[in-house]
Design a protein around this motif. Structure first.
Motif, short mmCIF file in Angstrom:
data_model
loop_
_atom_site.label_atom_id
_atom_site.label_comp_id
_atom_site.label_asym_id
_atom_site.label_seq_id
_atom_site.Cartn_x
_atom_site.Cartn_y
_atom_site.Cartn_z
N TYR A 255 0.83 -1.20 0.00
CA TYR A 255 0.00 0.00 0.00
C TYR A 255 0.87 1.25 0.00
CZ TYR A 255 -4.02 2.98 1.13
OH TYR A 255 -5.01 3.93 1.09
N ASN A 256 1.95 1.23 0.77
CA ASN A 256 2.85 2.39 0.79
C ASN A 256 3.50 2.60 -0.58
OD1 ASN A 256 2.57 3.52 3.36
ND2 ASN A 256 3.93 2.01 4.29
N ASP A 257 3.84 1.51 -1.26
CA ASP A 257 4.40 1.64 -2.62
C ASP A 257 3.38 2.29 -3.55
OD1 ASP A 257 6.78 0.49 -1.86
OD2 ASP A 257 6.27 -1.51 -2.59
N TYR A 258 2.13 1.87 -3.42
CA TYR A 258 1.06 2.46 -4.23
C TYR A 258 0.92 3.96 -3.94
CZ TYR A 258 -3.82 3.99 -4.83
OH TYR A 258 -4.95 4.72 -5.10
N LEU A 259 0.95 4.32 -2.65
CA LEU A 259 0.78 5.73 -2.28
C LEU A 259 1.96 6.58 -2.75
CD1 LEU A 259 -0.65 5.33 1.36
CD2 LEU A 259 -1.91 5.98 -0.71
N ARG A 260 3.18 6.04 -2.66
CA ARG A 260 4.33 6.80 -3.15
C ARG A 260 4.19 7.09 -4.64
NH1 ARG A 260 7.16 2.99 0.19
NH2 ARG A 260 7.90 4.02 2.09
N GLU A 261 3.79 6.07 -5.37
CA GLU A 261 3.61 6.25 -6.82
C GLU A 261 2.51 7.24 -7.12
OE1 GLU A 261 2.58 3.48 -10.76
OE2 GLU A 261 3.12 2.54 -8.85
N LEU A 262 1.45 7.22 -6.31
CA LEU A 262 0.31 8.11 -6.54
C LEU A 262 0.64 9.56 -6.21
CD1 LEU A 262 -2.78 8.16 -7.24
CD2 LEU A 262 -3.19 7.97 -4.78
N PHE A 263 1.32 9.78 -5.06
CA PHE A 263 1.53 11.14 -4.59
C PHE A 263 2.78 11.81 -5.16
CE2 PHE A 263 -1.19 9.78 -0.92
CZ PHE A 263 -2.15 10.77 -1.04
N THR A 264 3.76 11.04 -5.59
CA THR A 264 5.03 11.63 -6.03
C THR A 264 4.86 12.68 -7.13
OG1 THR A 264 6.32 9.71 -5.33
CG2 THR A 264 7.29 11.14 -7.02
N PRO A 265 4.02 12.45 -8.14
CA PRO A 265 3.85 13.51 -9.16
C PRO A 265 3.22 14.80 -8.61
CG PRO A 265 3.05 11.39 -9.97
CD PRO A 265 3.28 11.23 -8.50
N HIS A 266 2.64 14.74 -7.42
CA HIS A 266 1.97 15.90 -6.84
C HIS A 266 2.66 16.37 -5.56
CE1 HIS A 266 -1.38 14.89 -9.57
NE2 HIS A 266 -1.21 13.64 -9.15
N VAL A 267 3.94 16.01 -5.42
CA VAL A 267 4.63 16.25 -4.16
C VAL A 267 4.63 17.73 -3.77
CG1 VAL A 267 6.91 16.44 -5.26
CG2 VAL A 267 6.72 15.74 -2.86
N GLU A 268 4.67 18.64 -4.72
CA GLU A 268 4.72 20.06 -4.40
C GLU A 268 3.43 20.56 -3.77
OE1 GLU A 268 7.42 21.81 -4.40
OE2 GLU A 268 8.43 19.99 -5.07
#
Length: 431
Positions: free
Chosen positions: A185-198
Motif C-alpha cells: 500500500y505504501n508503494d502504491y501511495l508513493r507512486e500516486l503522490f510523487t507527481p503531486h509532491v509540491e
C-alpha cells in the motif's frame, strides 16, 4: 499576579468549587476510572501502573519515528546536566509492552489482559478536548492472534462507555493488514503522490518517504483536498488472504454480539506499531475531532522493542474527551455523597470527646465532626450542607450519660444511642 497552572493542563477539583465543570470534577474522573475498572476486571483484566517517564528510545521505537508524537509532541526530561534521555509518556502501550518483556509475563496464561489509568503528555496545540497533560484508560491483551480477542477488545471498549451512560457513540472499523500488505500500500501511495509532491504539506512531504500512510491522517486541509481529488484507494483493497480472513471473523463476532460498527477504510491510526485490526470510537459532541479513542493490533511491537515476538492488541480513550461527550449527552453523574455521620459538640468542653468518637467511628463509616461547638439549629444546617445522613449531638447531658443524640437528615428519625453502641449502629444503618 499569582502563578497560574501551565497551559494545556487542568486542576481536578473537589465538589463545591466555583465554576466547576464535568471535565474538571475530581469525582467525575474517579467515576470513569471505577467504571472502567469494574467492566475490565470482570473480563479478567488486571491493573498495572507504569512510570510517567520512559527511556526516549522506547518511545521512539514503540510509537514510530514518522508519527507527529515523536517528531513534534514529545516532552523530553532533562536530568543531571544531560540533554534528554527520558520522555514523559505520550501513550501507554509501549510502556506496558516494555513491562511485559521486562517482568516475565510471557510465562503467564494467555491471553493475558492488563489495564492502566493515568496521565499522558503531548506538546500539542491546546484546543477543546486536547490538553498537554491528559488522562487515559488503556486496555491491552497479550499472547493471542485470535480474531475473537480483537472482537472482545472492541466490545469491552463499547461496554465501558455504555456503562458510563453514553449512547451517541459509533465504532469505525478498519484493517491495516500485515506488514507486506502495508508495504504494498505504501508503494502504491508513493507512486500516486510523487507527481503531486509540491502540493503536499511539509509534513506530508516528509511522510512520503518515511511512511506514506501517515499522509492519509494529515490535518492539512490541502492534503485532504488532494487525497479526495486523487481518489486514493483504501487500505482494505490491499489486504492479503490471511489478514482479510481475520478481518471478516472480527466483523462476524461483533455482529453476533450486536456491537454496531461502520466499516471505515480510511482508518490508519496515529501510531506505527499497528497491524491488522484497527478501530476508532467516535462521538458527535466533543469538538471538530469526534474520536474519543481507538485501538488496534500490534503483533510486531515487542520485537521492535528488542524482545521476543508477542502478539498484542489494545485500546485507549481520553478521559477528558469522554467527559465532554458525557456532558454533551446530558449524562448525570451520581450525586456526591456526604458523611454517614456528622458529630457536633454543643459546648466547647465536649469538642475533644466528639473528635475522639469521630476517630473511632471512622473504622466503620465515613465520619466528620465540627471543630468548634455549635447551637443545635446551626448543627443541623451544617450537617445538611455537608450532605450528612446522620447528625450526632453531644452536649453536657449526653456526655454525662455516655450517649449521643442522633437525627437522620433524610427521614427526620431521632434516637439516642450509647457511645459504646455507636459502631454497631453505624454498621446496621449502612446496610
Amino acid at each position: 499576579m499569582a502563578i497560574q497552572r501551565p497551559k494545556g493542563t487542568q486542576d481536578h477539583l473537589p465538589e463545591g468549587s466555583p465554576k466547576l465543570t464535568l471535565d474538571t470534577r475530581a469525582a467525575a474522573f474517579d467515576y470513569v476510572r471505577e467504571t472502567a475498572r469494574r467492566v475490565l476486571e470482570r473480563a479478567g483484566a488486571q491493573r498495572i501502573d507504569t512510570p510517567l517517564f520512559e527511556e526516549a528510545e522506547l518511545v521512539k521505537r514503540g510509537v514510530g519515528g514518522s508519527t507527529d508524537i515523536v517528531r513534534k509532541e514529545m516532552f523530553t526530561v532533562y536530568y543531571f546536566g544531560d540533554h534528554g534521555g527520558f520522555i514523559l509518556r505520550p501513550e501507554g502501550t509501549a510502556g506496558i509492552v516494555r513491562a511485559y518483556l521486562q517482568n516475565g509475563w510471557k510465562q503467564l496464561p494467555a491471553p493475558f489482559k492488563i489495564w492502566l489509568c493515568g496521565p499522558m503528555f503531548r506538546a500539542e496545540n491546546v484546543q477543546k478536548g486536547r490538553l498537554r497533560q491528559f488522562h487515559q484508560v488503556d486496555y491491552e491483551v497479550f499472547g493471542s492472534t485470535d480474531p475473537l480477542v480483537d472482537a472482545e477488545a472492541i466490545a469491552l471498549m463499547v461496554d465501558v462507555v455504555r456503562e458510563l451512560g453514553l449512547k451517541k457513540v459509533k465504532v469505525k472499523l478498519g484493517s491495516i493488514g500485515d506488514p507486506e500488505d502495508r508495504e504494498a500500500y505504501n508503494d502504491y501511495l508513493r507512486e500516486l503522490f510523487t507527481p503531486h509532491v509540491e502540493r503536499l504539506s511539509d509534513d506530508s512531504k516528509d511522510r512520503l518517504t518515511r511512511n506514506p500512510m501517515r499522509i492519509l491522517d494529515s490535518k492539512s486541509a490541502g492534503d485532504q483536498e488532494l487525497i479526495a481529488e486523487l481518489g486514493v484507494r483504501p487500505m482494505l483493497d490491499f489486504l492479503g488472504a490471511e489478514a482479510g480472513a481475520h478481518f471478516e471473523q472480527v466483523q462476524q463476532y461483533l455482529r453476533d454480539w450486536n456491537v454496531e460498527f461502520d466499516l471505515d477504510p480510511s482508518i490508519v491510526r496515529g501510531l506505527d506499531y499497528y497491524r491488522r485490526t484497527a478501530w476508532e470510537l467516535h462521538h458527535e459532541g466533543v469538538g471538530a475531532k469526534s474520536a474519543l479513542g481507538g485501538g488496534g493490533r500490534y503483533d510486531g511491537l515487542a520485537e521492535q522493542l528488542g524482545g521476543a515476538a508477542v502478539p498484542g492488541i489494545g485500546w485507549a480513550f481520553g478521559i477528558e474527551r469522554l467527559l465532554l461527550a458525557m456532558e454533551a449527552d446530558g449524562v448525570e453523574m451520581p450525586a456526591p455523597g456526604g458523611p454517614q455521620l456528622y458529630l457536633v459538640a454543643l459546648d466547647e468542653e465536649n469538642v475533644p470527646l466528639v473528635a475522639r468518637l469521630a476517630r473511632e467511628a471512622r473504622a466503620y463509616a465515613r465520619t466528620e465532626f465540627a471543630y468548634r461547638a455549635m447551637k443545635v439549629g446551626n448543627a443541623f444546617k451544617d450537617a445538611e450542607r455537608r450532605g450528612a445522613v446522620w447528625v450526632g449531638l453531644m452536649g453536657s447531658e449526653e456526655a454525662a450519660n455516655g450517649t449521643v443524640s442522633l437525627k437522620n437528615m433524610v427521614t427526620g428519625e431521632q434516637q439516642t444511642v450509647g457511645v459504646g453502641e455507636l459502631a454497631t449502629f453505624l454498621q446496621k444503618s449502612d446496610d
